[in-house]
Design a protein around this motif. Structure first.
Motif, PDB file in Angstrom:
ATOM      1  N   LEU A  66       0.851  -1.187   0.000  1.00 11.73           N
ATOM      2  CA  LEU A  66       0.000   0.000   0.000  1.00 11.73           C
ATOM      3  C   LEU A  66       0.890   1.242   0.000  1.00 11.73           C
ATOM      4  CD1 LEU A  66      -3.053   0.251   0.030  1.00 11.73           C
ATOM      5  CD2 LEU A  66      -2.949   0.488   2.510  1.00 11.73           C
ATOM      6  N   PRO A  67       0.950   1.939  -1.136  1.00 11.06           N
ATOM      7  CA  PRO A  67       1.808   3.124  -1.219  1.00 11.06           C
ATOM      8  C   PRO A  67       1.172   4.316  -0.508  1.00 11.06           C
ATOM      9  CG  PRO A  67       0.749   2.709  -3.332  1.00 11.06           C
ATOM     10  CD  PRO A  67       0.302   1.630  -2.399  1.00 11.06           C
ATOM     11  N   LEU A  68       1.804   4.748   0.560  1.00 17.22           N
ATOM     12  CA  LEU A  68       1.324   5.887   1.339  1.00 17.22           C
ATOM     13  C   LEU A  68       2.386   6.975   1.344  1.00 17.22           C
ATOM     14  CD1 LEU A  68       0.032   3.831   4.403  1.00 17.22           C
ATOM     15  CD2 LEU A  68      -1.397   4.907   2.670  1.00 17.22           C
ATOM     16  N   ASN A  69       1.964   8.203   1.601  1.00 18.20           N
ATOM     17  CA  ASN A  69       2.927   9.287   1.796  1.00 18.20           C
ATOM     18  C   ASN A  69       3.647   9.053   3.115  1.00 18.20           C
ATOM     19  OD1 ASN A  69       2.289  10.873  -0.555  1.00 18.20           O
ATOM     20  ND2 ASN A  69       0.369  11.426   0.454  1.00 18.20           N
ATOM     21  N   GLU A  74      -2.935   9.013   2.193  1.00 23.12           N
ATOM     22  CA  GLU A  74      -3.030   8.312   0.913  1.00 23.12           C
ATOM     23  C   GLU A  74      -2.663   9.233  -0.244  1.00 23.12           C
ATOM     24  OE1 GLU A  74      -6.767   6.289   0.456  1.00 23.12           O
ATOM     25  OE2 GLU A  74      -6.384   5.019   2.186  1.00 23.12           O
ATOM     26  N   GLN A  75      -2.263   8.620  -1.342  1.00 30.19           N
ATOM     27  CA  GLN A  75      -1.984   9.330  -2.585  1.00 30.19           C
ATOM     28  C   GLN A  75      -2.839   8.663  -3.664  1.00 30.19           C
ATOM     29  OE1 GLN A  75       2.121   8.391  -3.941  1.00 30.19           O
ATOM     30  NE2 GLN A  75       2.332   7.331  -1.991  1.00 30.19           N
ATOM     31  N   THR A  78      -2.633   4.966  -4.091  1.00 28.69           N
ATOM     32  CA  THR A  78      -3.091   4.149  -2.953  1.00 28.69           C
ATOM     33  C   THR A  78      -4.447   3.521  -3.273  1.00 28.69           C
ATOM     34  OG1 THR A  78      -1.972   5.708  -1.467  1.00 28.69           O
ATOM     35  CG2 THR A  78      -3.478   4.136  -0.455  1.00 28.69           C
ATOM     36  N   GLN A  79      -5.363   4.331  -3.814  1.00 27.96           N
ATOM     37  CA  GLN A  79      -6.696   3.816  -4.162  1.00 27.96           C
ATOM     38  C   GLN A  79      -6.611   2.753  -5.259  1.00 27.96           C
ATOM     39  OE1 GLN A  79      -9.599   4.202  -2.570  1.00 27.96           O
ATOM     40  NE2 GLN A  79      -8.362   5.329  -1.094  1.00 27.96           N
ATOM     41  N   LYS A  82      -5.488  -0.460  -3.656  1.00 28.17           N
ATOM     42  CA  LYS A  82      -6.604  -1.074  -2.920  1.00 28.17           C
ATOM     43  C   LYS A  82      -7.573  -1.758  -3.887  1.00 28.17           C
ATOM     44  CE  LYS A  82      -6.817   1.906   1.162  1.00 28.17           C
ATOM     45  NZ  LYS A  82      -7.640   2.906   1.877  1.00 28.17           N
ATOM     46  N   THR A  98      -3.377  -5.914   2.738  1.00 26.70           N
ATOM     47  CA  THR A  98      -2.553  -4.813   2.257  1.00 26.70           C
ATOM     48  C   THR A  98      -1.521  -4.518   3.336  1.00 26.70           C
ATOM     49  OG1 THR A  98      -4.116  -3.175   3.111  1.00 26.70           O
ATOM     50  CG2 THR A  98      -4.320  -3.791   0.773  1.00 26.70           C
ATOM     51  N   ASP A 100       1.670  -1.591   4.423  1.00 24.69           N
ATOM     52  CA  ASP A 100       2.357  -0.318   4.231  1.00 24.69           C
ATOM     53  C   ASP A 100       3.707  -0.553   3.549  1.00 24.69           C
ATOM     54  OD1 ASP A 100       3.664   2.116   4.482  1.00 24.69           O
ATOM     55  OD2 ASP A 100       3.330   2.281   6.640  1.00 24.69           O
ATOM     56  N   ARG A 102       5.776   2.162   2.583  1.00 29.00           N
ATOM     57  CA  ARG A 102       6.396   3.491   2.501  1.00 29.00           C
ATOM     58  C   ARG A 102       7.894   3.489   2.283  1.00 29.00           C
ATOM     59  NH1 ARG A 102       3.470   6.677   7.273  1.00 29.00           N
ATOM     60  NH2 ARG A 102       2.858   4.577   7.779  1.00 29.00           N
TER      61      ARG A 102
END
Length: 143
Positions: A66-69, A74-75, A78-79, A82, A98, A100, A102
């Protein structure tokens, strides 16, 4: 799989709009292995290739990075990640988690350096190693 049995064999995914890294791992042994990179069109892989990997590796569950800032927000991607995780679960009916991701890019660079440096690794394999580290990190977080 019996209800009380935890999945042992996983496929891990480093989702990207154009490329999706894939790795496999055995949770009980804590082992992971980078496998391949799938091309993606419209944020989706060739699902037959995914099915072939599931059969080949006798997969029981999935982990999608899950690509997060860095601040945890979320960026846009992220959606998409998902949605990819939901599609995996919907198509194959396996438990899907999912995780993280980062720090995965920085960690992959460090990991590849330990394996003998970037020169030995093709750019096209980078996403598969990212998927491996996502899976490794997921296993560690579950212990």
């Amino acid at each position: 799989m019996p209800e009380n049995k935890q999945p042992a064999r996983f496929l891990g995914f480093d989702f990207g709009e154009k490329r999706i890294g894939v790795a496999t791992g055995q949770q009980t042994m804590g082992t992971t292995q980078a496998l391949c990179v799938l091309k993606a069109e419209n944020n989706q892989p060739n699902w037959q290739q995914v099915e072939n990997l599931i059969k080949e590796w006798q997969v029981e569950a999935f982990v999608v990075g899950l690509p997060l800032n860095m601040d945890g927000t979320e960026q846009p991607v992220t959606q998409m990640a998902k949605k990819f995780a939901k599609r995996l679960h919907g198509r194959f009916g396996l438990p899907t988690f999912t995780h993280d991701e980062r720090l995965s890019t920085a960690e992959v660079r460090e990991y590849l350096f330990e394996l003998g440096g970037y020169k030995k690794i093709k750019d096209s394999d980078f996403d598969a190693y990212a998927a491996e580290l996502i899976l490794k990190s997921y296993f560690e977080s579950e212990q």
